[in-house]
Design a protein around this motif. Sequence first.
Motif, PDB file in Angstrom:
ATOM      1  N   LEU A 173      54.934  -8.672 -49.149  1.00  0.00           N
ATOM      2  CA  LEU A 173      54.030  -8.633 -50.295  1.00  0.00           C
ATOM      3  C   LEU A 173      54.747  -8.984 -51.589  1.00  0.00           C
ATOM      4  O   LEU A 173      54.219  -9.716 -52.427  1.00  0.00           O
ATOM      5  N   ASP A 174      55.959  -8.462 -51.785  1.00  0.00           N
ATOM      6  CA  ASP A 174      56.634  -8.605 -53.070  1.00  0.00           C
ATOM      7  C   ASP A 174      58.129  -8.382 -52.860  1.00  0.00           C
ATOM      8  O   ASP A 174      58.607  -7.257 -52.887  1.00  0.00           O
ATOM      9  N   ALA A 212      56.052  -4.409 -47.178  1.00  0.00           N
ATOM     10  CA  ALA A 212      56.561  -4.388 -48.552  1.00  0.00           C
ATOM     11  C   ALA A 212      57.306  -5.677 -48.887  1.00  0.00           C
ATOM     12  O   ALA A 212      57.108  -6.261 -49.959  1.00  0.00           O
ATOM     13  N   TRP A 250      68.145   3.718 -55.176  1.00  0.00           N
ATOM     14  CA  TRP A 250      67.028   3.013 -55.809  1.00  0.00           C
ATOM     15  C   TRP A 250      65.789   3.873 -55.995  1.00  0.00           C
ATOM     16  O   TRP A 250      64.886   3.504 -56.742  1.00  0.00           O
ATOM     17  N   GLU A 258      60.701  -9.046 -54.703  1.00  0.00           N
ATOM     18  CA  GLU A 258      61.436  -8.520 -55.847  1.00  0.00           C
ATOM     19  C   GLU A 258      61.303  -7.011 -55.911  1.00  0.00           C
ATOM     20  O   GLU A 258      62.285  -6.289 -56.077  1.00  0.00           O
ATOM     21  N   PHE A 259      60.063  -6.519 -55.736  1.00  0.00           N
ATOM     22  CA  PHE A 259      59.863  -5.073 -55.778  1.00  0.00           C
ATOM     23  C   PHE A 259      60.552  -4.404 -54.593  1.00  0.00           C
ATOM     24  O   PHE A 259      61.172  -3.348 -54.735  1.00  0.00           O
ATOM     25  N   GLN A 269      58.102  -1.569 -43.877  1.00  0.00           N
ATOM     26  CA  GLN A 269      59.143  -2.360 -44.543  1.00  0.00           C
ATOM     27  C   GLN A 269      58.746  -3.830 -44.599  1.00  0.00           C
ATOM     28  O   GLN A 269      58.874  -4.472 -45.644  1.00  0.00           O
ATOM     29  N   TYR A 326      60.151   0.163 -60.697  1.00  0.00           N
ATOM     30  CA  TYR A 326      60.113  -1.171 -61.306  1.00  0.00           C
ATOM     31  C   TYR A 326      58.691  -1.714 -61.278  1.00  0.00           C
ATOM     32  O   TYR A 326      58.007  -1.662 -60.261  1.00  0.00           O
ATOM     33  N   LEU A 347      58.617   3.873 -50.181  1.00  0.00           N
ATOM     34  CA  LEU A 347      59.585   3.617 -49.101  1.00  0.00           C
ATOM     35  C   LEU A 347      61.001   4.001 -49.495  1.00  0.00           C
ATOM     36  O   LEU A 347      61.814   4.351 -48.642  1.00  0.00           O
ATOM     37  N   SER A 348      61.306   3.946 -50.812  1.00  0.00           N
ATOM     38  CA  SER A 348      62.669   4.270 -51.218  1.00  0.00           C
ATOM     39  C   SER A 348      62.981   5.747 -50.975  1.00  0.00           C
ATOM     40  O   SER A 348      64.146   6.133 -50.935  1.00  0.00           O
ATOM     41  N   ARG A 387      63.200  -5.195 -53.145  1.00  0.00           N
ATOM     42  CA  ARG A 387      64.631  -5.073 -53.395  1.00  0.00           C
ATOM     43  C   ARG A 387      64.918  -3.837 -54.249  1.00  0.00           C
ATOM     44  O   ARG A 387      65.900  -3.141 -54.028  1.00  0.00           O
ATOM     45  N   VAL A 388      64.030  -3.552 -55.203  1.00  0.00           N
ATOM     46  CA  VAL A 388      64.252  -2.404 -56.085  1.00  0.00           C
ATOM     47  C   VAL A 388      63.942  -1.089 -55.365  1.00  0.00           C
ATOM     48  O   VAL A 388      64.366  -0.030 -55.812  1.00  0.00           O
ATOM     49  N   THR A 389      63.205  -1.135 -54.238  1.00  0.00           N
ATOM     50  CA  THR A 389      63.063   0.107 -53.473  1.00  0.00           C
ATOM     51  C   THR A 389      64.249   0.288 -52.544  1.00  0.00           C
ATOM     52  O   THR A 389      64.278   1.226 -51.757  1.00  0.00           O
ATOM     53  N   GLN A 433      67.998  -9.186 -59.515  1.00  0.00           N
ATOM     54  CA  GLN A 433      67.168 -10.297 -59.074  1.00  0.00           C
ATOM     55  C   GLN A 433      67.673 -11.623 -59.637  1.00  0.00           C
ATOM     56  O   GLN A 433      67.333 -12.678 -59.131  1.00  0.00           O
ATOM     57  N   ALA A 487      53.926   1.297 -50.518  1.00  0.00           N
ATOM     58  CA  ALA A 487      55.164   0.503 -50.442  1.00  0.00           C
ATOM     59  C   ALA A 487      56.186   1.020 -51.455  1.00  0.00           C
ATOM     60  O   ALA A 487      57.392   0.916 -51.229  1.00  0.00           O
TER      61      ALA A 487
END
Lengths: 300, 269
Positions: free
Chosen positions: A158-159, A155, B89, A161-162, A152, B94, B118-119, A164-166, B68, B115
Amino acid sequence: MELLDYAFMQRALLAAVLVGITAPAIGIYLVQRRQPLMGDGIGHVAMTGVGLGFLLNASPVWMATAVSALGAILMELIRWYGRTRGDIALAMLFYGGMAGGVMFVSVTPGGSTANLSSYLFGSLSTVSPSDVTAIALLSAFVVAVTLGLRRQLFAVSLDEEFARVTGLPVRALNLLTAVTAAVTVTVAMRVVGLILVSALMVVPVAAAQQLTRSFAATFAVAVTIGVTVTLGGTVTSYYQDVPPGATIVLLTIAAFLVLTALAAPLARRRARAAAAARPAADPAECAIPASRAAGDEVGV
Amino acid sequence: MTDTTNGMTDTEAGTPEPVIRLSGVRAELGSRPVLRGIDLTVSRGEVVALLGANGSGKSTAVRSIIGQVPVSAGEIELFGTPRRRFRDWARVGYVPQRTTAAGGVPATVTEVVTAGRLSRARFGILRKADHAAVRRALELVRMADRAKDPVDALSGGQHQRVLIARALAAEPELLIMDEPMAGVDLASQEVLAETLREQVAGGATVLLVLHELGPLEPLIDRAVVLRDGCVLHDGPPPKAVGQHALPGHDHVHPHAPAGAGPIRTGLLS
């Protein structure tokens, strides 16, 4: 190994090992987020905690933990909300924290800023049994966070914004990173001192990167370097009677320089190995192909 | 002021189950309005391209969908759930607009793509099936042979393929991509178009921000053109003609002056 006969040396070595593990373990995420100097900022804020500890006659280690954790949370909030004036706010937090520490110590009855120096530059030989207990507990927390949540935190660092979308709780993880960094600062405070703490978070990671190509390997090598230099520095300071904090930081920088020197020949060997493994269809030299492929088309 | 577009989105009402629904969405960056009341519906299985010139608000629109960018008015729904309450999600993949190639620490292609899984992983614990999904995603974008390479050693096109593999690792139903073709060499563009074709054939819903239709043109069901934060056109994608219609044609041209015809916002010439 006569140095192990002394109880103060056993405590010093244990504290050194714990710092060698925890500082690079959280530092790697700060470096990945491109905030390598966050540890330095927290170190400044922790001064106020140490000063408060003296003033209130409480444990400076726990006081520093509480205050620097609050400071780290404040820094994280400034990062979210203060877009344009964020750097100014951070500067005020850093130097206000430093000044607060000096002020609190001065107003303590019988206190003088000389009391601060063991926290500023580290004082391994005066690590008390209760200090060791605090350091061990805090280190356990840091290791649990940095290893247990490594995917976690990787992730998010590293990014964002991404991440948040996961569906990751990005804000909570950022706050946790900040608090963990604050805890690490107070763990390292007695060993290398608040002024030098950031070096141990950042330099082992930078040194490890000279050799590694993956995040996991960088983590492992950085912690190995961290433990090596903190142990080496502590032992050196025992035999040579030099300050341990400075010794450890100089050793870390030496490790960085040695690994950087090793990196160039290593990269050449990797390139040769890759060339040997490369199939004939992918030659290293240029050759004009008989027919054109899709990638050869150039838009007009 | 954007009511002219309402009639067009309403014609989509016959299609079942909107995957993305925006109505009257407004957003400001600082005090400058970037979205001035956007209506946009993407139904299941549709491939929608969001087009427009630089600064027209297309990136802001997709970034408002993923939460965002804060929205000052209007409603956003994902899979029929208001975005604020949307938690599923793993159904969304994305691909952000390509930013810096890597963080401050080296990371391998596999680490970056993982990564994206993970969702689907509870508490970040990955099982065999998760690692298999990561491998599959890398094979889809034909980067499996580079799995152990550091991402900062990749070309722009390869890096973009890695970011798409990261989005595909969760096996999403909806793909949101922000300028996936920007700065991507032709060979990688072909791979990306092929990957997208497979996803669409598998029933995926896709919302793409594009600067121009390019090699993805045959895949696109509907084009929504933005200009100055308003929807200017919502309907079938404009057909490429003449030399522009040739396969693999890379459409590079200076943009039309600001006062040009309304539908020509850097999309057609």
